[in-house]
Every structure is written in C-alpha cells, then in structure tokens.
Scaffold this active site. Sequence first.
Site, PDB file in Angstrom:
ATOM      1  N   HIS A   1       0.856  -1.196   0.000  1.00  0.00           N
ATOM      2  CA  HIS A   1       0.000   0.000   0.000  1.00  0.00           C
ATOM      3  C   HIS A   1       0.888   1.240   0.000  1.00  0.00           C
ATOM      4  O   HIS A   1       1.562   1.529   0.995  1.00  0.00           O
ATOM      5  CB  HIS A   1      -0.898  -0.001   1.250  1.00  0.00           C
ATOM      6  CG  HIS A   1      -1.732   1.249   1.390  1.00  0.00           C
ATOM      7  ND1 HIS A   1      -1.943   1.892   2.585  1.00  0.00           N
ATOM      8  CD2 HIS A   1      -2.413   1.973   0.466  1.00  0.00           C
ATOM      9  CE1 HIS A   1      -2.712   2.943   2.407  1.00  0.00           C
ATOM     10  NE2 HIS A   1      -3.010   3.025   1.129  1.00  0.00           N
TER      11      HIS A   1
ATOM     12  N   GLY B   1      -7.573  -4.501   5.826  1.00  0.00           N
ATOM     13  CA  GLY B   1      -8.019  -4.103   7.159  1.00  0.00           C
ATOM     14  C   GLY B   1      -6.862  -3.410   7.858  1.00  0.00           C
ATOM     15  O   GLY B   1      -5.954  -2.887   7.209  1.00  0.00           O
TER      16      GLY B   1
ATOM     17  N   HIS C   1     -12.117   1.360   0.065  1.00  0.00           N
ATOM     18  CA  HIS C   1     -10.680   1.124  -0.126  1.00  0.00           C
ATOM     19  C   HIS C   1     -10.018   0.533   1.112  1.00  0.00           C
ATOM     20  O   HIS C   1      -8.832   0.249   1.097  1.00  0.00           O
ATOM     21  CB  HIS C   1      -9.991   2.415  -0.531  1.00  0.00           C
ATOM     22  CG  HIS C   1      -9.642   3.332   0.618  1.00  0.00           C
ATOM     23  ND1 HIS C   1     -10.531   3.671   1.605  1.00  0.00           N
ATOM     24  CD2 HIS C   1      -8.483   3.977   0.913  1.00  0.00           C
ATOM     25  CE1 HIS C   1      -9.934   4.487   2.452  1.00  0.00           C
ATOM     26  NE2 HIS C   1      -8.698   4.688   2.068  1.00  0.00           N
TER      27      HIS C   1
ATOM     28  N   GLY D   1     -11.216   2.090   7.147  1.00  0.00           N
ATOM     29  CA  GLY D   1     -11.581   3.457   7.498  1.00  0.00           C
ATOM     30  C   GLY D   1     -11.277   3.762   8.955  1.00  0.00           C
ATOM     31  O   GLY D   1     -11.626   2.986   9.844  1.00  0.00           O
TER      32      GLY D   1
END
Lengths: 482, 139
Positions: free
Chosen positions: A236, A380, A405, A408
């Site tokens: 990421h 997650g 995405h 959160g």
Amino acid sequence: MKINDFRQISKYEWEIAKNFQSGMNVPVIIFADERILHESMKDASLQQAINASHLPGVVKNVCVMPDVHQGYGFPIGGVAATALNNGVISPGAIGYDINCGVRLMASQVKYTQAEPFIEDLINRINSLCPSGVGKGGRMKLTKKEIEKVCTDGAHWTLRNGFATNTDIAFIEDRGCIEGADSSMISLRAIQRGMPQLGSLGSGNHFIEIDIVDTIKNKKAAAILGLCEGCLTLQIHTGSRGLGHQVCSDYVKDFQHVVKKYHFNLPDRELVCAPLDSQEGRNYLSAMRCAANFAFANRQLLAFYARKAFEEILSRIPESSNLYTVYDLAHNIGKIENHKINGKEQKVCVHRKGATRAYGPGHKDLPNKYKEIGQPVLIPGSMGTYSWVMLGTQQAEQKSFSSCSHGAGRVMSRSQARKRYRGEKVRERLLRDGIYIKAGSMAGLSEEAPQVYKDVDHVIRCIVGANLASKVARMKPIAVIKG
Amino acid sequence: MRKNQLFPEVFEVPHTADAAIDVFGRSLDEMFKNAAFGMLSIMEINIQEENLGYENLVLIEDDIESLLVAFLSEILFIVEQKREYPSNIQVKISGSQLKSTFQSFPINSYDKEIKAVTFNQLNIVHVNDRFQTRLVFDI
C-alpha cells in the site's frame, strides 16, 4: 446532522436530498448500515460529502462508502462524477497522494511450510524495500528518467527489468494512464520524486504478508490464483512527494481559476477547473504523471518483495514465485463511461479513498478476469483481516463502479497516540502471531488496529449494498509499517 | 472538542485521518510564526547542533490564506528536500508580501511526514485583538 436528515433507501443505502442545503447540485448517497451512518455523523465527513455535491457539473449523486471518514475538502471514501462537457476536475477531490493504491500478490507457498522463515522473509523485504519518514528509494534517477517514469508508468519498470509482462497485465490501466505530460508538472515535483521511486513512505503505508484464511468463492479464487493456507503479499503506497507536489501546485493555481470561472464553493480545498478548459486539461495531464509514477513505485516494491520471496523461500520445495493478482488506485480521477439517467455518458470519476469496482464483462478488465469482474482489494488494519472482493454490475449503476478502499479510521492520530504505546501495540500483535517492522513507535501507535473500523462490518455493508462480492479473506502474519 | 497544547498559541485539534491545529497570534506576523512552529512540532524533528546560517524567504500571494499555505509549504520543502530545520523564524507581512528569516540546522531524523498543507476551510479571522485560524495537514 440527525438521522431524520436521511431518507432510508434500503438497509444499506441512505440519501441526503439535494434540497438539504442550498448550493447542492445532486443528492448524496451513503452506503452504510445505521451503525456506520451514526459513526460517520461524529466527524465532518458527511458535511464534506455535501460540500462535494456543490461541484459544478457533478452528476447523479455523490457517493459515500462505508469506510468513510473525515479528510480535507472531500471525504475519504467519497466518489463524485462530473460531466465532461460542463463539469470540473478538482485536485482536492482526488487527494495529495495521487494514485495511492494497493498491489496484491499471491503465491502457492503454504504457510505451514514457510512458517520457520517468516521472520527472515519480512526482514529481507524490509532491507530491500526502503520505508519510513524521509527514506528514499534504492535508485536515484535523473530528471529525464523521472519524466519517462511519469509518462510510461509501470512500462518504465518493464523496460528496465523490474517487471514482467504478467505484472503489467494485472495493473489497473496496465500500469500506464495515457495522456500524461511531464511538462505539466513543476520542477519541484520532479525534484521530490527523484530520490523517492521505489520507496514505501510512512503513515498508513505498508507491506504485509498474509495467509489466505478463508475462501468464499472457489471459482473466482482459482482464477485469481488464491489458494487457502498460502502466502500473499499486499503493498500500500502511492506517488510519494511527486504526487503531493502536483496536488499542492494545482490546488494553489486553481484558487485563481475558480475566480476566473465564477465558481462559488463551500471550501477552498475543493477548487476546480472545467474539464474542457486548458487549466483542467493541464491538471489532468499532471495528475496522470503522478498516477504513472505511483504505478511504477508499487511495481518496484513488488519486484524487490518477489526477490526476497525467492531468496528466503528457496529453502522449501514449493515454487516461491510471487505473482501479481491485481494493482489498483484508490485516489484518482478517471474518465469513464457510465449510464446517467439511462444514457451512456463520459464522466470524470473522482475517487478519494475509493476503489474502482468494474463488474463482470467490462471491456477494460484483463481477459482473465472478464468473466468474474475486477478484483477489489480491501485491506483491514495490521491486526485484522483483509478482503479480496469482486466488482459487480450493480456497482456500475449505484456507485460509478466504486467500492471501499479499506476499513476506514475512527480515531484521530492524536487520540491514538495518547491511548496506545507503539511498543505495546507491537508486543500485542506479536502475541497474536504478527511480526511488525516499524519505522517509528509513534507512527505504530497511530496505526493501532483499534483506530480502524471493524473491517468485517464494512464488508457486510459493501455486500449488503451489492457493490462487491466476497472472494477470500486474508490474515496478516508480518507487516512493515512505514 | 479536546485540544492539546503544542506551544503557547498552538493547539492540536483531533482530526480523524490527518492532523489539524488551531493557531493564534497578536499579529499576523506572530500567527504565521506560530503556525510554522506548530507544523514543525507535529513532525517531531531531531536536529544537530551545527548552525548552517541564516536564510531568507520572500513570497507574494493574492490573499492572506494563500500566503500562509505558501509559507508553510516552503518550510515543508526545506525540511524534506534540504533536510534543514528552520529555527528562530521571523516573519514580516506587508500587504500580500511575506518576508521571513530563519536559522537553519541539519536534521538527523523526523518522526512524522506531512504530505501537504491544505486549504481545508482555511479562514484567518481577527477576533478580540488576536488573529486565528485552523490548519489541516495531509498526513
């Protein structure tokens, strides 16, 4: 806001009507159950979605995903589409980390065989993939080379031996968005990008080794190459300082542009330019440069992660090959065709903290995935499951083919620092069998699993709203946090 | 909303994804200086003793909010690219022009990256003889 301000469409869909506040051009649709809706009323995220509905030329409705949280200007987990003929493009509605996104790679290596080597493996990945605040990449490129990265994206990595054709085939837009023009980005953006290609960065960026824990759709998992009990890897990150500078430059320039076109907006962070103006086209070209830089950045990290797998896992008999399942953007503006009021129309879809989620049969999907739809990657927190999902045809109608995405955030960074100590977070995760490599303990405390929403709850809302369907769940076993 | 005092006249404000501060000053010059200190304190920068000398900065923007974003963005660039910490910051604003002088020190490391200074709801107001604003940084 109060619950009475929303019209409930279904258990997982709520509407804020266009007449809720003056200046709104379209309604806002929130994909959430009542609990997430209540949580999202605690910060400014829904007001930011309402503000986004003021954008000139915005069509149909602004969408809010169940992982929504407060950002700047536009909420994180927000989607807005603007018409090409009379709509605008807004850099702040895409974000500073242009083409921040996720790469998922998979292997046929069983965790049971790899278990003794996991610590060595994460250490080797950590040594090959620079991460953390102020850390640059392994290569220092010239201005000219950075310009080529900006126009060619992941294809630059292919030419230079850092990618395979198979990698390229499974990146959104095949790792290169056409129409990037490096003359549209500032020297400062290039200077910031020069030392940073192939670096992870910090904040919520990560590289994570997972195990495929549960398969929910066997046929799709087989097509994606996901097998139960096998190792996968997620990366990421985004366009690093180059993308941040592109956004900063254009948010600043567009402060003048909104005056020129007499746009009246509720937040200066939402400044924008008409898509068919020179200013709008310039930003689109610049944003594509940053997006291409990000595709190349994730590919370089993927190359070195693959190298680490080959080196460390060569000790076990199974093939240690790590192959790309999919690579997608979640901060981007894309020109796409969507049906608006029953009519096919070209729009610019702003996705900020939202993932594209094309359903089966879409022409822009790799051939291998046409039958099943686009993989949607939903990480997650570092202590909880991540999900691999598939886009649906309903998402094309409901959310401009968009989905969440991630989980959160629910807690601010300052609160997290007060509540959790980085060392304790690391110890706790290790007790749960998750190795953590972190650039900073303060950074680790801000990313503690508890600061995120329950990802399984977010997934229930996504499935309930028919935005995506489940394929597989992954469990983290080792994480590098920038 | 609970605020955490970072400096006299600078308070950290909870923000779900990013970082935000409320900044005050008896003058615009002081408020700008405090905003720079506030931003740098979020980054938790570790510096070396060696003084690299004084630097000057001159900026011109259309309005005062744009000037603040431009000023803080310049400081971010100096930190990230030159790896220098601006200390003893002095600011003088005349109309749409800002002049700043600061001493630079080499940076050993810093704990938090700020990606950008945003215009999110940025509005500098003058209340009870004090200038004040809220600033949101992309983390």
